[in-house]
Design a protein around this motif. Structure first.
Motif, mmCIF file in Angstrom:
data_model
loop_
_atom_site.group_PDB
_atom_site.id
_atom_site.type_symbol
_atom_site.label_atom_id
_atom_site.label_comp_id
_atom_site.label_asym_id
_atom_site.label_seq_id
_atom_site.Cartn_x
_atom_site.Cartn_y
_atom_site.Cartn_z
ATOM 1 N N GLY A 200 -3.279 -4.596 8.983
ATOM 2 C CA GLY A 200 -2.781 -5.930 8.684
ATOM 3 C C GLY A 200 -1.806 -5.994 7.529
ATOM 4 N N ASN A 201 -1.679 -4.917 6.764
ATOM 5 C CA ASN A 201 -0.765 -4.922 5.625
ATOM 6 C C ASN A 201 0.648 -5.195 6.121
ATOM 7 O OD1 ASN A 201 1.138 -3.623 3.605
ATOM 8 N ND2 ASN A 201 -0.802 -3.491 2.509
ATOM 9 N N THR A 202 1.347 -6.103 5.447
ATOM 10 C CA THR A 202 2.671 -6.523 5.907
ATOM 11 C C THR A 202 3.796 -5.579 5.507
ATOM 12 O OG1 THR A 202 2.802 -8.003 4.001
ATOM 13 C CG2 THR A 202 2.085 -8.961 6.106
ATOM 14 N N VAL B 118 -2.045 -0.390 -0.249
ATOM 15 C CA VAL B 118 -3.377 -0.051 0.256
ATOM 16 C C VAL B 118 -4.220 -1.291 0.566
ATOM 17 C CG1 VAL B 118 -3.416 2.208 -0.867
ATOM 18 C CG2 VAL B 118 -4.304 0.211 -2.091
ATOM 19 N N LYS B 119 -3.617 -2.465 0.481
ATOM 20 C CA LYS B 119 -4.356 -3.711 0.702
ATOM 21 C C LYS B 119 -4.519 -3.999 2.200
ATOM 22 C CE LYS B 119 -4.428 -8.597 -0.423
ATOM 23 N NZ LYS B 119 -3.776 -9.699 -1.125
#
Length: 122
Positions: free
Chosen positions: A91-93, A101-102
């Motif tokens: 899902g990281n944009t 790493v979010k």
């Protein structure tokens, strides 16, 4: 080329086409949003993951955005090294405005596309 890469290609290309159109109209933020969408859709494919980060790098160069340029160089290396071993945060944009790493929520319309493509490649 993996089945996932082949099946996700039309969806990623649709976002890239929208990005090109938006940027040609001077809608730079909108163009980047479409690059982010392409990133979310294609990040499970090493090919698309690296390519979208390269396109984000070029966007940063055209905008003379040093933070984006530096961030994308790091992300290109990470995408090339980690995608195949599933070392990417879902899902990281992909932009330098978020931690590389979010894990982030996936928009419902993208989740639907990803589920459809995944079902076709099982």
């Amino acid at each position: 080329m993996s089945q996932f890469t082949k099946k996700i290609t039309p969806y990623v290309n649709a976002e890239l086409t929208k990005a090109i159109k938006a940027e040609s109209e001077g809608k730079y933020a909108s163009a980047f949003t479409h690059l982010e969408n392409a990133h979310v859709l294609g990040q499970a494919s090493t090919y698309w993951h690296v390519k979208v980060h390269v396109l984000m790098l070029f966007w940063g160069i055209r905008r003379r955005d040093a933070k984006e340029i530096f961030g994308q160089v790091i992300r290109i290396i990470g995408a090339a090294a980690l995608t195949a071993i599933k070392g990417v945060p879902i899902g990281n944009t992909g932009g330098s405005n978020v931690s590389p790493v979010k894990v982030m929520p996936i928009k419902p319309e993208h989740a639907e596309i990803l589920a459809k493509v995944s079902a076709q490649t099982e």
